[in-house]
Design a protein around this motif. Structure first.
Motif: not given
Length: 190
Positions: A21-50
């Motif tokens: 999982a992508f995370k940055l632990p502290k305020d002002k932390d940063d990272a350089i990333i490259r998106i590996l998939q075009e947006p039309e192929t991103w997955d969307g899932v429903f997660i039960h919030a509780e």
């Protein structure tokens, strides 16, 4: 960790490397990333919030061939447990060992709007996978936001190595639980 606390590692035994999982632990932390998939192929899932932070639970609602949803197939929906739509963006994180380079960004509606805004401002003929982004964290706890900054000097098609990075299957990121586990969580939601 917010939202993706229990995304499963995609193990080498599955011939697709690992992801985290992508995370940055502290305020002002940063990272350089490259998106590996075009947006039309991103997955969307429903997660039960509780259960989102302690034991993310993917909704078992099904869809027919016309896209009509049947929530009667999900024990948590039948118990009226709230759910939220989460978008999963697979990225390659710069400066990471190959075994942890593939990471998954999980966003809800508001955070996703930040990414979409940045993508809509890209130069003509530049797609999401053709540019690196600097992602920076601001705030802490529930007051955390992530800002995306396109790095225009990095515009280029993905390299052969980037294209070869394994994209984890949705089922490995958020497996659908068996009915017994779903019913157990439904009981806990009452």
């Amino acid at each position: 960790m917010k939202g993706v606390a229990s995304i499963l590692n995609y193990h080498k035994e599955n011939n697709a490397g690992n992801f985290t999982a992508f995370k940055l632990p502290k305020d002002k932390d940063d990272a350089i990333i490259r998106i590996l998939q075009e947006p039309e192929t991103w997955d969307g899932v429903f997660i039960h919030a509780e259960f989102q932070k302690t034991m993310p639970t993917r909704c078992k609602a099904t869809y027919d061939d016309k896209g009509v949803e049947d929530r009667g197939t999900c024990p948590l929906c039948l118990n009226q447990v709230d759910r939220s739509l989460r978008t999963l963006i697979v990225v390659g994180r710069r400066g990471q060992p190959i075994e942890s380079a593939v990471q998954v960004v999980e966003y809800g509606r508001d955070a996703l709007q930040e990414v979409i805004a940045q993508l809509s401002n890209l130069p003509p003929n530049v797609t999401a996978t053709m540019i690196d982004f600097k992602v920076q964290r601001f705030g802490k706890d529930k007051e955390t936001t992530y800002k995306w900054f396109p790095m225009h000097a990095t515009i280029r098609p993905m390299t052969e190595g980037e294209r070869a990075l394994p994209i984890p299957p949705l089922e490995d990121m958020y497996p659908i639980l068996d009915d017994y586990k779903m019913l157990d969580r439904a009981k806990k939601s009452i």
